[in-house]
Design an enzyme around this catalytic site. Sequence first.
Site, PDB file in Angstrom:
ATOM      1  N   GLY A 121     -16.467  10.858   0.407  1.00 39.27           N
ATOM      2  CA  GLY A 121     -15.854   9.560   0.133  1.00 39.27           C
ATOM      3  C   GLY A 121     -15.721   8.637   1.312  1.00 39.27           C
ATOM      4  O   GLY A 121     -14.678   8.011   1.498  1.00 39.27           O
ATOM      5  N   ARG A 142       0.838  -1.216   0.000  1.00 42.18           N
ATOM      6  CA  ARG A 142       0.000   0.000   0.000  1.00 42.18           C
ATOM      7  C   ARG A 142       0.864   1.255   0.000  1.00 42.18           C
ATOM      8  O   ARG A 142       0.562   2.250  -0.659  1.00 42.18           O
ATOM      9  CB  ARG A 142      -0.931  -0.021   1.214  1.00 42.18           C
ATOM     10  CG  ARG A 142      -2.043  -1.048   1.076  1.00 42.18           C
ATOM     11  CD  ARG A 142      -2.844  -1.168   2.349  1.00 42.18           C
ATOM     12  NE  ARG A 142      -3.448   0.117   2.728  1.00 42.18           N
ATOM     13  CZ  ARG A 142      -3.940   0.355   3.952  1.00 42.18           C
ATOM     14  NH1 ARG A 142      -3.863  -0.572   4.897  1.00 42.18           N
ATOM     15  NH2 ARG A 142      -4.491   1.508   4.228  1.00 42.18           N
ATOM     16  N   ASN A 155      -8.092   8.648   6.243  1.00 42.89           N
ATOM     17  CA  ASN A 155      -7.063   8.100   5.365  1.00 42.89           C
ATOM     18  C   ASN A 155      -5.686   8.229   6.010  1.00 42.89           C
ATOM     19  O   ASN A 155      -5.440   9.134   6.810  1.00 42.89           O
ATOM     20  CB  ASN A 155      -7.096   8.809   4.002  1.00 42.89           C
ATOM     21  CG  ASN A 155      -8.451   8.643   3.321  1.00 42.89           C
ATOM     22  OD1 ASN A 155      -9.166   7.672   3.598  1.00 42.89           O
ATOM     23  ND2 ASN A 155      -8.826   9.595   2.499  1.00 42.89           N
ATOM     24  N   HIS A 214      -6.732   8.042  11.860  1.00 41.74           N
ATOM     25  CA  HIS A 214      -6.224   6.666  11.888  1.00 41.74           C
ATOM     26  C   HIS A 214      -4.726   6.580  11.686  1.00 41.74           C
ATOM     27  O   HIS A 214      -4.218   5.529  11.292  1.00 41.74           O
ATOM     28  CB  HIS A 214      -6.966   5.825  10.842  1.00 41.74           C
ATOM     29  CG  HIS A 214      -8.438   5.733  11.129  1.00 41.74           C
ATOM     30  ND1 HIS A 214      -9.370   5.505  10.153  1.00 41.74           N
ATOM     31  CD2 HIS A 214      -9.120   5.859  12.287  1.00 41.74           C
ATOM     32  CE1 HIS A 214     -10.580   5.490  10.698  1.00 41.74           C
ATOM     33  NE2 HIS A 214     -10.456   5.716  11.994  1.00 41.74           N
TER      34      HIS A 214
HETATM   35  C1  BV8 Z   1     -12.096   1.599  18.406  1.00 41.91           C
HETATM   36  C2  BV8 Z   1      -6.206   2.468   9.533  1.00 41.91           C
HETATM   37  C3  BV8 Z   1     -12.399   1.172  20.645  1.00 41.91           C
HETATM   38  C4  BV8 Z   1      -5.561   1.169   9.197  1.00 41.91           C
HETATM   39  C5  BV8 Z   1      -8.597   2.004   9.798  1.00 41.91           C
HETATM   40  C6  BV8 Z   1     -19.323   1.190  17.043  1.00 41.91           C
HETATM   41  C7  BV8 Z   1     -20.175   0.567  16.168  1.00 41.91           C
HETATM   42  C8  BV8 Z   1     -19.707  -0.465  15.360  1.00 41.91           C
HETATM   43  C9  BV8 Z   1     -18.360  -0.879  15.433  1.00 41.91           C
HETATM   44  C10 BV8 Z   1     -17.522  -0.255  16.301  1.00 41.91           C
HETATM   45  C11 BV8 Z   1     -18.000   0.781  17.112  1.00 41.91           C
HETATM   46  N1  BV8 Z   1     -16.955   1.221  17.866  1.00 41.91           N
HETATM   47  C12 BV8 Z   1     -15.841   0.499  17.563  1.00 41.91           C
HETATM   48  C13 BV8 Z   1     -16.162  -0.409  16.615  1.00 41.91           C
HETATM   49  C14 BV8 Z   1     -15.234  -1.385  16.048  1.00 41.91           C
HETATM   50  C15 BV8 Z   1     -14.474  -0.829  14.850  1.00 41.91           C
HETATM   51  C16 BV8 Z   1     -15.407  -0.550  13.707  1.00 41.91           C
HETATM   52  O1  BV8 Z   1     -15.778   0.588  13.469  1.00 41.91           O
HETATM   53  N2  BV8 Z   1     -15.770  -1.600  12.991  1.00 41.91           N
HETATM   54  C17 BV8 Z   1     -16.636  -1.450  11.854  1.00 41.91           C
HETATM   55  C18 BV8 Z   1     -15.962  -2.039  10.617  1.00 41.91           C
HETATM   56  C19 BV8 Z   1     -17.931  -2.155  12.140  1.00 41.91           C
HETATM   57  N3  BV8 Z   1     -13.736   0.373  15.184  1.00 41.91           N
HETATM   58  C20 BV8 Z   1     -12.521   0.271  15.729  1.00 41.91           C
HETATM   59  O2  BV8 Z   1     -11.996  -0.798  15.986  1.00 41.91           O
HETATM   60  C21 BV8 Z   1     -11.799   1.573  16.038  1.00 41.91           C
HETATM   61  N4  BV8 Z   1     -11.287   1.487  17.359  1.00 41.91           N
HETATM   62  O3  BV8 Z   1     -13.231   1.951  18.341  1.00 41.91           O
HETATM   63  O4  BV8 Z   1     -11.497   1.260  19.556  1.00 41.91           O
HETATM   64  C22 BV8 Z   1     -11.684   0.686  21.789  1.00 41.91           C
HETATM   65  C23 BV8 Z   1     -12.188   1.041  23.010  1.00 41.91           C
HETATM   66  C24 BV8 Z   1     -11.555   0.598  24.092  1.00 41.91           C
HETATM   67  C25 BV8 Z   1     -10.416  -0.214  23.983  1.00 41.91           C
HETATM   68  C26 BV8 Z   1      -9.917  -0.552  22.746  1.00 41.91           C
HETATM   69  C27 BV8 Z   1     -10.555  -0.103  21.635  1.00 41.91           C
HETATM   70  C28 BV8 Z   1     -10.614   1.778  15.104  1.00 41.91           C
HETATM   71  C29 BV8 Z   1     -11.096   1.975  13.704  1.00 41.91           C
HETATM   72  C30 BV8 Z   1      -9.908   2.359  12.801  1.00 41.91           C
HETATM   73  C31 BV8 Z   1      -9.489   1.186  11.947  1.00 41.91           C
HETATM   74  N5  BV8 Z   1      -8.413   1.603  11.036  1.00 41.91           N
HETATM   75  N6  BV8 Z   1      -7.588   2.464   9.035  1.00 41.91           N
HETATM   76  C32 BV8 Z   1      -5.301   1.047   7.705  1.00 41.91           C
HETATM   77  O5  BV8 Z   1      -5.668   1.948   6.938  1.00 41.91           O
HETATM   78  O6  BV8 Z   1      -4.705   0.021   7.324  1.00 41.91           O
HETATM   79  S1  BV8 Z   1     -10.148   2.020   9.171  1.00 41.91           S
HETATM   80  C33 BV8 Z   1     -10.020   1.933   7.477  1.00 41.91           C
HETATM   81  O7  BV8 Z   1     -11.262   1.482   7.022  1.00 41.91           O
HETATM   82  C34 BV8 Z   1      -9.855   3.272   6.827  1.00 41.91           C
HETATM   83  O8  BV8 Z   1      -9.010   4.125   7.510  1.00 41.91           O
HETATM   84  C35 BV8 Z   1     -11.239   3.815   6.772  1.00 41.91           C
HETATM   85  O9  BV8 Z   1     -11.559   4.527   7.910  1.00 41.91           O
HETATM   86  C36 BV8 Z   1     -12.072   2.582   6.782  1.00 41.91           C
HETATM   87  C37 BV8 Z   1     -12.738   2.408   5.461  1.00 41.91           C
HETATM   88  O10 BV8 Z   1     -13.813   3.269   5.501  1.00 41.91           O
HETATM   89  P1  BV8 Z   1     -13.982   4.394   4.375  1.00 41.91           P
HETATM   90  O11 BV8 Z   1     -12.901   5.384   4.487  1.00 41.91           O
HETATM   91  O12 BV8 Z   1     -15.370   4.873   4.474  1.00 41.91           O
HETATM   92  O13 BV8 Z   1     -13.756   3.655   3.032  1.00 41.91           O
HETATM   93  P2  BV8 Z   1     -14.730   2.638   2.413  1.00 41.91           P
HETATM   94  O14 BV8 Z   1     -13.913   1.818   1.503  1.00 41.91           O
HETATM   95  O15 BV8 Z   1     -15.526   1.991   3.487  1.00 41.91           O
HETATM   96  O16 BV8 Z   1     -15.769   3.524   1.583  1.00 41.91           O
HETATM   97  C38 BV8 Z   1     -15.300   4.290   0.503  1.00 41.91           C
HETATM   98  C39 BV8 Z   1     -16.419   5.245   0.161  1.00 41.91           C
HETATM   99  O17 BV8 Z   1     -15.959   6.092  -0.882  1.00 41.91           O
HETATM  100  C40 BV8 Z   1     -17.667   4.540  -0.360  1.00 41.91           C
HETATM  101  O18 BV8 Z   1     -18.808   5.134   0.211  1.00 41.91           O
HETATM  102  C41 BV8 Z   1     -17.619   4.817  -1.872  1.00 41.91           C
HETATM  103  O19 BV8 Z   1     -18.922   4.934  -2.423  1.00 41.91           O
HETATM  104  C42 BV8 Z   1     -16.924   6.145  -1.908  1.00 41.91           C
HETATM  105  N7  BV8 Z   1     -16.186   6.434  -3.142  1.00 41.91           N
HETATM  106  C43 BV8 Z   1     -15.651   5.548  -4.018  1.00 41.91           C
HETATM  107  N8  BV8 Z   1     -15.036   6.229  -5.012  1.00 41.91           N
HETATM  108  C44 BV8 Z   1     -15.173   7.559  -4.743  1.00 41.91           C
HETATM  109  C45 BV8 Z   1     -15.902   7.687  -3.556  1.00 41.91           C
HETATM  110  N9  BV8 Z   1     -16.205   8.884  -3.025  1.00 41.91           N
HETATM  111  C46 BV8 Z   1     -15.782   9.985  -3.683  1.00 41.91           C
HETATM  112  N10 BV8 Z   1     -15.068   9.944  -4.828  1.00 41.91           N
HETATM  113  C47 BV8 Z   1     -14.750   8.754  -5.383  1.00 41.91           C
HETATM  114  N11 BV8 Z   1     -14.044   8.708  -6.541  1.00 41.91           N
END
Ligand code: BV8
Length: 254
Positions: free
Chosen positions: A192, A71, A103, A120
């Site tokens: 995005g 990446r 990002n 992140h």
């Molecule tokens: C934590 C770094 C707590 C690493 C990343 C509450 C509810 C549900 C779940 C949870 C919650 N609280 C915590 C959780 C668990 C978890 C979570 O959210 N799980 C989800 C999947 C259900 N969260 C965590 O674990 C977080 N930590 O809460 O800790 C805690 C408390 C106490 C003790 C310990 C811990 C940490 C989350 C961070 C994870 N790290 N990234 C790396 O990059 O390798 S997340 C990673 O995925 C990215 O950084 C990004 O954030 C995410 C992907 O999401 P998006 O950015 O939205 O991208 P995606 O592909 O999903 O969507 C792309 C969008 O773009 C689409 O809508 C598409 O239509 C659009 N698009 C496409 N092309 C275009 C466009 N838009 C515009 N222009 C275009 N051309």
Amino acid sequence: MDYLIRQAASLLANARRLVILTGAGMSKESGIPTFREAQDGLWATYDPQQLATMQGFRANPKLVWDWYRYRLQLIEQAHPHPGHLAVAELEQRIRGVVVITQNVDGLHESAGSHDVLELHGSIRRFKCLRGHNGLTMDDLTGQTESPPRCPRADCDALVRPDVVWFGEQLDSTVIQRAFLESEACDVMLIIGTSGVVHPAASLPYQAWNRRARIIEVNPQRSELTDLAHIFLQGTAGQVLPNVLAAMDGELIDR
Ligand code: BV8
């Protein structure tokens, strides 16, 4: 759509405090695949949510390290696109703009944005499992192991990217400011993001609860679209320059 773009331009031009929340879609037109898309080629068989975890790293440090190296190579060849430049331009035109990004690619700073909260972390920074942080790839040159070992004296812990993995807490200073800015803004521009990952995905709700006006840019609906007062359906690279042009009073042809 022109009407919606003009409406968005007017909201932005009159914003008192603007938060711009971005996700992986912001970098798509710079050639960086989003998380939701099947990872291409070598990574098609792996789930990012398995790789981007401490468990995944401990289970197979080389696999996770190689995924990040892949990446990072993509990111080093990437350049900010017109959408990133438009975000940076908004910071020049509007008071109190902060970019809150999910990002880890650093493209907002490369495009000229100054006030950027990296929720992140950054793929360009590294730390070891004993907490020595602030390492860069330059500190790791010459090491052939994958992953490399910590270069600090008397430490040979494994090195990992300084990003926030699933299940890890975000930097408390960063996330606290992100919530404060989201609660204080009168306009939030969401670009995005699928709105799936928390706590980032809860920031728009903070803004919405305080009557901020919400604009979303995305080619398709997301988990956040129901919150948007204006949904600009399109890509960041196409829509954002048009919004900027509309702020100048004219709309460029698409
Ligand atoms: C934590 C770094 C707590 C690493 C990343 C509450 C509810 C549900 C779940 C949870 C919650 N609280 C915590 C959780 C668990 C978890 C979570 O959210 N799980 C989800 C999947 C259900 N969260 C965590 O674990 C977080 N930590 O809460 O800790 C805690 C408390 C106490 C003790 C310990 C811990 C940490 C989350 C961070 C994870 N790290 N990234 C790396 O990059 O390798 S997340 C990673 O995925 C990215 O950084 C990004 O954030 C995410 C992907 O999401 P998006 O950015 O939205 O991208 P995606 O592909 O999903 O969507 C792309 C969008 O773009 C689409 O809508 C598409 O239509 C659009 N698009 C496409 N092309 C275009 C466009 N838009 C515009 N222009 C275009 N051309």
